[in-house]
Design a protein around this motif. Structure first.
Motif, short mmCIF file in Angstrom:
data_model
loop_
_atom_site.label_atom_id
_atom_site.label_comp_id
_atom_site.label_asym_id
_atom_site.label_seq_id
_atom_site.Cartn_x
_atom_site.Cartn_y
_atom_site.Cartn_z
N LEU A 209 0.83 -1.20 0.00
CA LEU A 209 0.00 0.00 0.00
C LEU A 209 0.86 1.25 0.00
O LEU A 209 0.53 2.26 -0.64
CB LEU A 209 -0.93 -0.01 1.22
N GLU A 210 1.98 1.20 0.72
CA GLU A 210 2.87 2.35 0.75
C GLU A 210 3.50 2.61 -0.62
O GLU A 210 3.74 3.77 -0.99
CB GLU A 210 3.96 2.14 1.80
N THR A 211 3.76 1.55 -1.38
CA THR A 211 4.30 1.76 -2.73
C THR A 211 3.25 2.39 -3.64
O THR A 211 3.60 3.14 -4.56
CB THR A 211 4.77 0.43 -3.35
N LEU A 212 1.98 2.10 -3.40
CA LEU A 212 0.93 2.71 -4.21
C LEU A 212 0.91 4.22 -4.07
O LEU A 212 0.60 4.95 -5.01
CB LEU A 212 -0.44 2.14 -3.82
N LEU A 213 1.25 4.71 -2.88
CA LEU A 213 1.23 6.15 -2.63
C LEU A 213 2.25 6.88 -3.49
O LEU A 213 2.12 8.08 -3.75
CB LEU A 213 1.51 6.44 -1.15
N LYS A 214 3.29 6.17 -3.96
CA LYS A 214 4.32 6.79 -4.78
C LYS A 214 3.87 6.93 -6.23
O LYS A 214 4.54 7.62 -7.01
CB LYS A 214 5.60 5.95 -4.71
N ASP A 215 2.78 6.26 -6.59
CA ASP A 215 2.25 6.34 -7.95
C ASP A 215 1.30 7.53 -8.04
O ASP A 215 0.12 7.44 -7.71
CB ASP A 215 1.52 5.04 -8.29
N GLU A 216 1.81 8.69 -8.48
CA GLU A 216 1.01 9.91 -8.49
C GLU A 216 -0.21 9.79 -9.39
O GLU A 216 -1.28 10.32 -9.11
CB GLU A 216 1.88 11.09 -8.94
N LYS B 155 -11.48 9.53 -2.77
CA LYS B 155 -10.14 9.65 -3.32
C LYS B 155 -9.32 8.42 -2.97
O LYS B 155 -9.31 7.98 -1.83
CB LYS B 155 -9.45 10.90 -2.77
N LEU B 156 -8.61 7.89 -3.98
CA LEU B 156 -7.82 6.69 -3.75
C LEU B 156 -6.71 6.93 -2.74
O LEU B 156 -6.39 6.06 -1.94
CB LEU B 156 -7.22 6.20 -5.08
N GLN B 157 -6.14 8.13 -2.76
CA GLN B 157 -5.09 8.45 -1.80
C GLN B 157 -5.62 8.35 -0.37
O GLN B 157 -4.97 7.80 0.51
CB GLN B 157 -4.54 9.85 -2.05
N ASP B 158 -6.84 8.88 -0.15
CA ASP B 158 -7.43 8.83 1.18
C ASP B 158 -7.73 7.39 1.58
O ASP B 158 -7.53 7.00 2.75
CB ASP B 158 -8.72 9.66 1.23
N THR C 4 -12.74 -2.19 -7.92
CA THR C 4 -12.41 -2.64 -9.27
C THR C 4 -11.68 -1.54 -10.02
O THR C 4 -10.79 -1.80 -10.84
CB THR C 4 -13.70 -3.01 -10.02
N PHE C 5 -12.03 -0.31 -9.72
CA PHE C 5 -11.40 0.83 -10.36
C PHE C 5 -9.90 0.83 -10.13
O PHE C 5 -9.12 1.13 -11.03
CB PHE C 5 -12.01 2.13 -9.83
N VAL C 6 -9.48 0.50 -8.92
CA VAL C 6 -8.05 0.49 -8.60
C VAL C 6 -7.33 -0.55 -9.45
O VAL C 6 -6.26 -0.30 -9.99
CB VAL C 6 -7.83 0.19 -7.10
N ILE C 7 -7.93 -1.72 -9.57
CA ILE C 7 -7.32 -2.79 -10.35
C ILE C 7 -7.16 -2.36 -11.81
O ILE C 7 -6.13 -2.59 -12.44
CB ILE C 7 -8.16 -4.07 -10.25
N GLN C 8 -8.20 -1.70 -12.35
CA GLN C 8 -8.12 -1.23 -13.72
C GLN C 8 -7.00 -0.22 -13.89
O GLN C 8 -6.27 -0.24 -14.88
CB GLN C 8 -9.46 -0.60 -14.11
N LYS C 9 -6.84 0.67 -12.91
CA LYS C 9 -5.78 1.67 -12.97
C LYS C 9 -4.40 1.00 -12.90
O LYS C 9 -3.48 1.38 -13.61
CB LYS C 9 -5.93 2.67 -11.83
N LEU C 10 -4.29 -0.02 -12.06
CA LEU C 10 -3.02 -0.72 -11.93
C LEU C 10 -2.66 -1.40 -13.26
O LEU C 10 -1.50 -1.38 -13.68
CB LEU C 10 -3.09 -1.76 -10.82
#
Length: 275
Positions: free
Chosen positions: A4-11, A23-26, A263-269
């Motif tokens: 999860l912490e690595t995800l925060l580095k993906d602007e 918000k995904l960041q939140d 599901t949105f997060v997976i699509q973005k990844l």
């Protein structure tokens, strides 16, 4: 947590929103905080939905009666709002003093006043909530048990549900998880909404996890997850999935958490990985 912490580095990822508008960041930050400070769970105040529900019940019962300048019902509604506002602002002592004064006034009124005992029970609940915030756990337990006693005597299901809710919170906060489970399981038939059941099942599951009863913790976590999906609450879906993962073993945390994020997060990844 590391993932999860690595995800925060993906602007590009964290600037996006879920389908529900969160918000995904939140969402990711909430997940990290949840994993890192699990003991904070026991320090939460009474859920907002429960406080609003209590006030709404009082308003529904009294609003039909015509208000007068000296109408005791209006005095009570105003007082209850002030008590709740003080507590929500962190002034537990002020809330406690106000509730005590109102309770003293109510007890001096005529016994034939409609709903007098119900009001007294509600005030004991407010006093108990303030005492809990002040760290007076033994006194808080006594106050909430007074609320429960009145609710049972008067056959008031909403008040009984509230009292059981709060008694369980006190037990959980002082580490008496078996007692908390017993009280909260008694409350289950009284829960009326998916959101309330989500929170309740999660609380029970957390207690079982603390007791080392992993199968029970997992079962309640799955129940909480189902109710969170029914309520459409993304954050509680995440909380429930973390509980299930913890009960099953740490190697499953990533899979269950990522499934519940959205599901949105997976699509973005997938789009970021050029797959």
């Amino acid at each position: 947590m590391e993932y999860l912490e690595t995800l925060l580095k993906d602007e590009g990822l964290v600037k996006g929103n879920t389908r529900s508008g969160l918000k995904l960041q939140d969402l990711i930050m909430n997940a990290i905080t949840y994993l890192d400070t699990r003991t904070e769970f026991w320090r939460q105040q009474k859920p907002i939905y429960a406080r609003e529900r209590d006030r709404r019940i009082l308003q529904q019962k009294w609003k039909k009666q015509r208000a007068k300048p000296s109408d005791p019902h209006q005095y009570l509604l105003n007082s209850m709002e002030e008590i709740d506002l003080l507590l929500s602002k962190g002034d537990a002592e002020g809330s406690y003093k106000k509730a005590q004064q109102v309770l003293k006034n109510i007890k001096s009124w005529k016994d034939d006043m409609p709903n007098k005992q119900e009001i007294i029970g509600n005030l004991h609940s407010c006093i108990g909530a303030a005492q809990m915030d002040m760290g007076q756990m033994d006194e808080a337990l006594k106050s909430h048990k007074k609320d429960l006693e009145i609710a049972k005597q008067r056959d008031l299901p909403e008040a009984k549900s509230r009292a059981l809710d709060n008694i369980g919170r006190v037990y959980a906060r002082i580490g008496r998880f078996k007692e908390a489970v017993k009280v909260w399981e008694e409350k289950i038939p009284l829960a009326t909404s998916s959101l309330e059941k989500t929170w309740l099942f999660h609380e029970i599951g957390r207690c079982y996890l603390e007791l080392g009863l992993l199968e029970d913790a997992r079962n309640y976590g799955m129940k909480s997850q189902e109710e969170a999906e029914e309520a459409g609450d993304v954050e509680w879906q995440l909380n429930a999935s973390v509980l299930v993962a913890q009960a099953q073993g740490n190697h499953l945390v990533f899979c269950t958490v990522m499934f519940q994020i959205d599901t949105f997060v997976i699509q973005k990844l997938l789009s970021h990985s050029n797959l």
